[in-house]
Design a protein around this motif. Structure first.
Motif, mmCIF file in Angstrom:
data_model
loop_
_atom_site.group_PDB
_atom_site.id
_atom_site.type_symbol
_atom_site.label_atom_id
_atom_site.label_comp_id
_atom_site.label_asym_id
_atom_site.label_seq_id
_atom_site.Cartn_x
_atom_site.Cartn_y
_atom_site.Cartn_z
ATOM 1 N N SER A 40 -33.751 20.925 -114.500
ATOM 2 C CA SER A 40 -34.720 19.849 -114.731
ATOM 3 C C SER A 40 -35.069 19.715 -116.214
ATOM 4 C CB SER A 40 -36.001 20.114 -113.941
ATOM 5 O OG SER A 40 -36.731 21.187 -114.505
ATOM 6 N N THR A 41 -35.508 18.515 -116.589
ATOM 7 C CA THR A 41 -35.912 18.267 -117.970
ATOM 8 C C THR A 41 -37.136 19.105 -118.338
ATOM 9 O OG1 THR A 41 -34.967 16.044 -117.967
ATOM 10 C CG2 THR A 41 -36.697 16.490 -119.573
ATOM 11 N N ALA A 42 -38.063 19.276 -117.405
ATOM 12 C CA ALA A 42 -39.270 20.052 -117.687
ATOM 13 C C ALA A 42 -38.921 21.493 -118.046
ATOM 14 C CB ALA A 42 -40.216 20.015 -116.486
ATOM 15 N N VAL A 43 -38.045 22.114 -117.288
ATOM 16 C CA VAL A 43 -37.635 23.494 -117.583
ATOM 17 C C VAL A 43 -36.801 23.523 -118.849
ATOM 18 C CG1 VAL A 43 -36.319 25.479 -116.744
ATOM 19 C CG2 VAL A 43 -37.780 24.205 -115.170
ATOM 20 N N GLY A 44 -35.956 22.514 -119.048
ATOM 21 C CA GLY A 44 -35.142 22.452 -120.252
ATOM 22 C C GLY A 44 -35.975 22.436 -121.525
ATOM 23 N N ARG A 45 -37.084 21.680 -121.504
ATOM 24 C CA ARG A 45 -37.968 21.643 -122.673
ATOM 25 C C ARG A 45 -38.528 23.035 -122.970
ATOM 26 N NH1 ARG A 45 -40.580 17.233 -120.036
ATOM 27 N NH2 ARG A 45 -39.813 15.223 -120.742
ATOM 28 N N LEU A 46 -38.956 23.741 -121.922
ATOM 29 C CA LEU A 46 -39.512 25.079 -122.094
ATOM 30 C C LEU A 46 -38.470 26.028 -122.671
ATOM 31 C CD1 LEU A 46 -41.769 27.177 -121.649
ATOM 32 C CD2 LEU A 46 -40.899 27.462 -119.313
ATOM 33 N N LEU A 47 -37.253 25.977 -122.156
ATOM 34 C CA LEU A 47 -36.192 26.855 -122.656
ATOM 35 C C LEU A 47 -35.817 26.518 -124.094
ATOM 36 C CD1 LEU A 47 -33.882 27.024 -119.507
ATOM 37 C CD2 LEU A 47 -35.576 28.701 -120.273
ATOM 38 N N LEU A 48 -35.880 25.234 -124.438
ATOM 39 C CA LEU A 48 -35.594 24.828 -125.817
ATOM 40 C C LEU A 48 -36.617 25.427 -126.773
ATOM 41 C CD1 LEU A 48 -33.625 23.066 -127.455
ATOM 42 C CD2 LEU A 48 -35.176 21.144 -127.084
ATOM 43 N N GLU A 49 -37.885 25.426 -126.366
ATOM 44 C CA GLU A 49 -38.938 26.044 -127.181
ATOM 45 C C GLU A 49 -38.693 27.542 -127.338
ATOM 46 O OE1 GLU A 49 -42.668 25.192 -125.389
ATOM 47 O OE2 GLU A 49 -42.544 23.033 -125.716
ATOM 48 N N GLN A 50 -38.359 28.208 -126.245
ATOM 49 C CA GLN A 50 -38.142 29.647 -126.302
ATOM 50 C C GLN A 50 -36.904 29.996 -127.123
ATOM 51 O OE1 GLN A 50 -38.024 30.827 -122.170
ATOM 52 N NE2 GLN A 50 -40.230 30.541 -121.882
ATOM 53 N N SER A 51 -35.907 29.113 -127.125
ATOM 54 C CA SER A 51 -34.675 29.347 -127.890
ATOM 55 C C SER A 51 -34.890 29.191 -129.387
ATOM 56 C CB SER A 51 -33.584 28.372 -127.435
ATOM 57 O OG SER A 51 -33.268 28.554 -126.079
ATOM 58 N N ALA A 52 -35.956 28.509 -129.771
ATOM 59 C CA ALA A 52 -36.192 28.233 -131.186
ATOM 60 C C ALA A 52 -36.491 29.496 -131.977
ATOM 61 C CB ALA A 52 -37.335 27.230 -131.343
ATOM 62 N N GLU A 53 -37.104 30.490 -131.341
ATOM 63 C CA GLU A 53 -37.488 31.698 -132.068
ATOM 64 C C GLU A 53 -36.289 32.381 -132.710
ATOM 65 O OE1 GLU A 53 -39.015 36.032 -130.706
ATOM 66 O OE2 GLU A 53 -40.384 34.384 -130.203
ATOM 67 N N GLN A 54 -35.169 32.480 -131.972
ATOM 68 C CA GLN A 54 -33.955 33.099 -132.501
ATOM 69 C C GLN A 54 -32.949 32.061 -133.021
ATOM 70 O OE1 GLN A 54 -33.387 36.349 -132.898
ATOM 71 N NE2 GLN A 54 -35.385 36.896 -132.015
ATOM 72 N N VAL A 55 -33.360 30.785 -133.055
ATOM 73 C CA VAL A 55 -32.511 29.669 -133.502
ATOM 74 C C VAL A 55 -31.170 29.721 -132.767
ATOM 75 C CG1 VAL A 55 -31.747 28.340 -135.504
ATOM 76 C CG2 VAL A 55 -33.611 29.987 -135.754
ATOM 77 N N LEU A 56 -31.224 29.677 -131.441
ATOM 78 C CA LEU A 56 -30.030 29.753 -130.622
ATOM 79 C C LEU A 56 -29.313 28.407 -130.553
ATOM 80 C CD1 LEU A 56 -31.282 31.839 -127.553
ATOM 81 C CD2 LEU A 56 -30.434 32.642 -129.762
ATOM 82 N N ARG A 57 -27.997 28.471 -130.417
ATOM 83 C CA ARG A 57 -27.250 27.277 -130.028
ATOM 84 C C ARG A 57 -27.664 26.925 -128.614
ATOM 85 N NH1 ARG A 57 -21.962 26.801 -132.343
ATOM 86 N NH2 ARG A 57 -21.415 25.367 -130.656
ATOM 87 N N VAL A 58 -27.822 25.635 -128.326
ATOM 88 C CA VAL A 58 -28.327 25.225 -127.016
ATOM 89 C C VAL A 58 -27.508 24.064 -126.469
ATOM 90 C CG1 VAL A 58 -30.305 24.292 -125.762
ATOM 91 C CG2 VAL A 58 -30.676 25.982 -127.563
#
Length: 491
Positions: free
Chosen positions: A242-260
């Protein structure tokens, strides 16, 4: 309708490993916890599997990290051959894998067999892509230096797969990761872990080394996923959901600057112009709407039909959908299985009641179908008002809302009036209109006189809030590769 599992069905389910795969070993969760997997056609517990927590997540990440260097150094041909062997094993075991999928998520057996074949094609495609990763040799503008451009695996990756296509979404992510030389931690959906566990067993049998693929089944995704994203070992996230979960994971991925890479929600418009072949459009709508009981991000969610042909189109579609047989997916002759769970059916109930309450007319369906599971009759609604909730969100069920338009500009404006942009469908026999409208639609994919767009050889993905990146095609493996260049002076 059958109301219990046969001896063969139980044997197929019981043959699947029920633990966590970490570092090449099947093991219980560190806490000893387990969670149930339900058969949605019977609304009964089918099996229990290990319920991973944060400690298991750290162990899986450590295993993937430890295996990364050696796996990246493996010859591309060797990685290719592993995928090719896995492709053959999937086809060899198509019947049992399809049965397993039907039991854990409900889709009819014939459709599940089609998914196994589709899933296998991702392994065949990326087996061929593994040996075609390219680079380059360039000259600097001043002629003094040479640049050697190389592609290398991004590193350990976290793959999160959805419940609606539990095998194909696994191979669509695992295939390019293996081909590129990335180790993996995979978290399948809580509702459908069995297909992915069976796939993991096949990959081990095909020769995938220990630690390259690690699988975490869990009913507590937040407790497992967040430490993986923030832990410093994972270098890329690939998520479908879902888009809602995707937004949350995108935020969490930002800390380590992950490819997404994110493949998120859809709200697909289906446009039928006055010059369309109506029979073809109806069959296309049936395919675009009813694949997987409508539980697909590519499902036609808003059917816009030119006012001059809307009546005949809606009547023909209602006749076709009303003739579909609803039942347990393992029973002969069934076209439409149950929805995934009670919450999924309740959402469909709510959306249909909202539309009808606002003035929509039910041409067929609009109610539960008999049975112990989460069955809903295929439904066609006409005269759906613009303020109906189902036009603004994914229905994820066998419901087709039909609306009208008067001209091309109105149709395109209505189609684009959504924050989502995964796929759209256009039915017309006018060549100029086909290209003109396709170019104006704000989606990552367009089905032109075609109700199914997915293909392993094509780049699947959307724009706007439907996601980032592409899966499949040559673009699919690029998502798992980094570019590096080596500068060399010649003077």
């Amino acid at each position: 309708m059958s109301t219990s599992w046969t001896e063969h069905e139980r044997a197929v389910v019981d043959a699947v490993p029920d633990g966590l795969l970490i570092g090449g070993s099947w093991r219980p969760a560190a806490s000893g916890a387990r969670f149930p997997v339900e058969d949605p056609a019977l609304a009964r517990e089918l099996r229990t599997v290990a319920d991973a927590g944060a400690q298991d997540a750290r162990a899986a990440a450590d295993a993937a990290g430890a295996a990364q260097e050696a796996w990246a150094a493996t010859a591309p041909r060797e990685r290719s051959e592993i995928l090719r062997r896995a492709y053959g094993l999937l086809l060899e075991r198509q019947d049992d894998l399809a049965l397993l999928m039907t039991l854990e998520m409900g889709k009819p057996l014939a459709e599940a067999k089609g998914e196994v074949a589709y899933a296998a094609e991702f392994f065949r495609w990326f087996a061929e892509e593994a040996v075609r990763v390219d680079g380059g040799y360039r000259t600097s503008p001043d002629g003094r230096d040479r640049f050697l451009v190389m592609r290398r695996p991004v590193g350990p990756v976290l793959l999160i797969t959805p419940w609606n296509f539990p095998l194909a979404m696994g191979t669509r992510k695992i295939g390019p990761a293996v081909a590129a030389g990335c180790t993996m931690v995979v978290k399948p959906a809580e509702q459908t872990p069995l297909s992915l566990l069976a796939l993991a067993g096949i990959l081990r049998e095909a020769g995938l080394p220990d630690g390259v693929l690690n699988v975490l089944t869990t009913s507590r995704p937040g407790e497992v996923v967040e430490p993986l994203l923030r832990g410093g070992i994972i270098r890329k996230l690939s998520f479908t959901g879902s888009t809602a979960v995707g937004r949350l994971l995108l935020e969490q991925s930002a800390e380590q600057v992950l490819r997404v890479s994110l493949e998120l929600g859809g709200n697909a418009p289906f446009l039928v112009f006055e010059d369309a072949d109506l029979d073809r459009a109806v069959e296309g709508a049936l395919a675009a709407k009813m694949r997987n009981m409508g539980e697909a991000c590519t499902a036609a969610n808003r059917l816009y039909v030119h006012e001059s042909v809307a009546g005949p189109f809606a009547d023909r579609l209602a006749a076709r959908m009303g003739a579909l047989t609803v039942g347990r997916g393992t029973d002969p002759g069934v076209d439409v299985g149950p929805l995934i769970d009670a919450d999924g059916r309740a959402k469909v109930d709510e959306l249909v009641e909202d539309a009808v309450g606002r003035g929509a007319k039910t041409l067929v369906g609009g109610e539960h179908a008999p049975g112990d599971g989460y069955f809903y009759r295929p439904t066609v609604l006409a005269g759906v008002p613009a303020d109906a909730a189902m036009l603004r969100q994914e229905i994820f069920g066998p419901v087709a809302p039909v609306l009208t338009f008067s001209d091309e500009d109105e149709a395109v404006a209505a189609a684009n009036d959504t924050p989502y942009g995964l796929v759209s469908y256009v039915f017309t026999r006018n060549l100029e209109r086909a290209f003109r409208v396709s170019e104006r639609l704000d989606t990552g994919m367009v089905g032109l006189n075609k109700g199914v767009v997915s293909n392993p050889a094509a780049p699947f993905g959307g724009v706007k809030q439907s996601g980032l990146g592409r899966e499949g095609g040559s673009e699919g493996i690029a998502e798992f590769l980094e570019t590096r260049y080596l500068a060399m002076p010649l003077t």
